[in-house]
Design a protein around this motif. Structure first.
Motif, mmCIF file in Angstrom:
data_model
loop_
_atom_site.group_PDB
_atom_site.id
_atom_site.type_symbol
_atom_site.label_atom_id
_atom_site.label_comp_id
_atom_site.label_asym_id
_atom_site.label_seq_id
_atom_site.Cartn_x
_atom_site.Cartn_y
_atom_site.Cartn_z
ATOM 1 N N GLU A 1 0.816 -1.181 0.046
ATOM 2 C CA GLU A 1 -0.215 -0.070 0.118
ATOM 3 C C GLU A 1 0.953 1.227 -0.003
ATOM 4 O O GLU A 1 0.557 2.326 -0.444
ATOM 5 N N THR A 2 1.955 1.097 0.612
ATOM 6 C CA THR A 2 3.010 2.335 0.603
ATOM 7 C C THR A 2 3.581 2.518 -0.504
ATOM 8 O O THR A 2 3.583 3.682 -1.091
ATOM 9 N N VAL A 3 3.830 1.453 -1.254
ATOM 10 C CA VAL A 3 4.435 1.490 -2.778
ATOM 11 C C VAL A 3 3.477 1.989 -3.573
ATOM 12 O O VAL A 3 3.698 3.000 -4.418
ATOM 13 N N GLY B 1 13.732 1.336 3.072
ATOM 14 C CA GLY B 1 13.537 2.699 2.935
ATOM 15 C C GLY B 1 12.076 2.892 3.014
ATOM 16 O O GLY B 1 11.744 3.690 3.256
ATOM 17 N N LEU B 2 11.459 1.903 3.048
ATOM 18 C CA LEU B 2 9.682 1.773 3.322
ATOM 19 C C LEU B 2 9.686 1.952 4.840
ATOM 20 O O LEU B 2 8.721 2.725 5.392
ATOM 21 N N ALA B 3 10.525 1.184 5.696
ATOM 22 C CA ALA B 3 10.560 1.304 7.127
ATOM 23 C C ALA B 3 10.822 2.798 7.475
ATOM 24 O O ALA B 3 10.513 3.349 8.594
ATOM 25 N N TRP B 4 11.803 3.101 6.895
ATOM 26 C CA TRP B 4 12.653 4.405 7.151
ATOM 27 C C TRP B 4 11.344 5.663 6.939
ATOM 28 O O TRP B 4 11.041 6.389 7.844
ATOM 29 N N SER C 1 1.554 6.321 10.394
ATOM 30 C CA SER C 1 2.647 5.849 9.169
ATOM 31 C C SER C 1 2.679 6.705 7.853
ATOM 32 O O SER C 1 1.579 7.478 7.984
ATOM 33 N N PHE C 2 3.384 6.375 6.913
ATOM 34 C CA PHE C 2 3.356 7.275 5.904
ATOM 35 C C PHE C 2 2.004 7.311 5.019
ATOM 36 O O PHE C 2 1.444 8.234 4.741
ATOM 37 N N VAL C 3 1.393 5.954 4.982
ATOM 38 C CA VAL C 3 0.134 5.998 4.504
ATOM 39 C C VAL C 3 -0.879 6.646 5.209
ATOM 40 O O VAL C 3 -1.932 7.242 4.390
ATOM 41 N N GLU C 4 -0.795 6.742 6.385
ATOM 42 C CA GLU C 4 -1.936 7.238 7.315
ATOM 43 C C GLU C 4 -1.820 8.896 7.410
ATOM 44 O O GLU C 4 -2.489 9.451 7.836
ATOM 45 N N ALA C 5 -0.527 9.286 7.315
ATOM 46 C CA ALA C 5 -0.107 10.900 7.254
ATOM 47 C C ALA C 5 -1.235 11.469 6.312
ATOM 48 O O ALA C 5 -1.567 11.099 5.228
ATOM 49 N N GLY D 1 17.180 8.415 3.814
ATOM 50 C CA GLY D 1 15.765 8.658 3.048
ATOM 51 C C GLY D 1 16.172 9.271 1.644
ATOM 52 O O GLY D 1 15.326 8.632 0.570
ATOM 53 N N VAL D 2 17.223 10.001 1.314
ATOM 54 C CA VAL D 2 17.497 10.507 0.143
ATOM 55 C C VAL D 2 17.929 9.482 -0.629
ATOM 56 O O VAL D 2 17.312 9.373 -1.967
#
Length: 192
Positions: free
Chosen positions: A52-54, A97-100, A112-116, A141-142
């Motif tokens: 889902e993040t991807v 990277g996804l965890a980062w 999380s990134f998806v929930e932000a 992250g970069v």
């Protein structure tokens, strides 16, 4: 029918296509093989949350517009999952990277990134999108974001949708060569 190994070999060679004469038909065959596998697609590398993040991240990078659909519409998440499965040396960096992204969002925004929120995701991505402007503590992250952006662009612009978006016209048999079109010569500053 093109098999999975052949599809990977063809897609991996896209950046050097000109040097090795890869054809658009071969690239399209590789994407068709992935799309066939994508009917009711179940990722083989990513877990549900990672996938889902991807899906969200590729569409932030290449959203749909009036010219074409989004990266997800072009099958880029499936392409990335395919690449992770067949190139295991990429897996640690991708998963890390996804965890980062998630950890950074949790620290900053409590989600999380998806929930932000869209604004929160944008603010984080803006900090890692330009390596020369990023602070040193964001180097992981970069590195992840740049590699992910390259993989997303490769997946999109080698798909049928991406080639149509570029108005790619190569690999077409020309029955008669009449020279460079006058409008192209004028653009180059060379009068016909």
């Amino acid at each position: 029918m093109i098999d999975r190994r052949k599809a990977l070999a063809l897609l991996a060679s896209v950046p050097t296509a000109a040097a090795f004469s890869i054809t658009a038909r071969e690239v399209e065959s590789a994407h068709r093989a992935l799309q066939k596998a994508a009917g009711g697609y179940a990722p083989t590398f990513f877990d549900h949350h990672e996938y889902e993040t991807v899906r969200l991240l590729v569409d932030l990078l290449i959203p749909g517009d009036e010219r074409s659909g989004s990266a997800t519409d072009a099958g880029v998440p499936e392409f990335i999952d395919f690449m992770m499965t067949d190139e295991p040396e990429r897996q640690i960096a991708m998963r890390g990277g996804l965890a980062w992204l998630d950890n950074e969002c949790l620290d900053r925004f409590g989600s999380s990134f998806v929930e932000a929120s869209a604004a929160e995701r944008t603010s984080l991505l803006d900090e890692i999108a330009w390596p020369e402007r990023a602070s040193p503590e964001l180097s992981h992250g970069v590195g992840f974001f740049n590699a992910f952006r390259d993989l997303t662009a490769t997946g999109f612009f080698t798909s049928r949708m991406g080639m149509e978006d570029l108005d790619y016209r190569g690999n077409v048999y020309v029955t008669e060569w009449t020279g460079c079109p006058p409008e192209a010569l004028r653009k180059l500053g060379l009068e016909p």
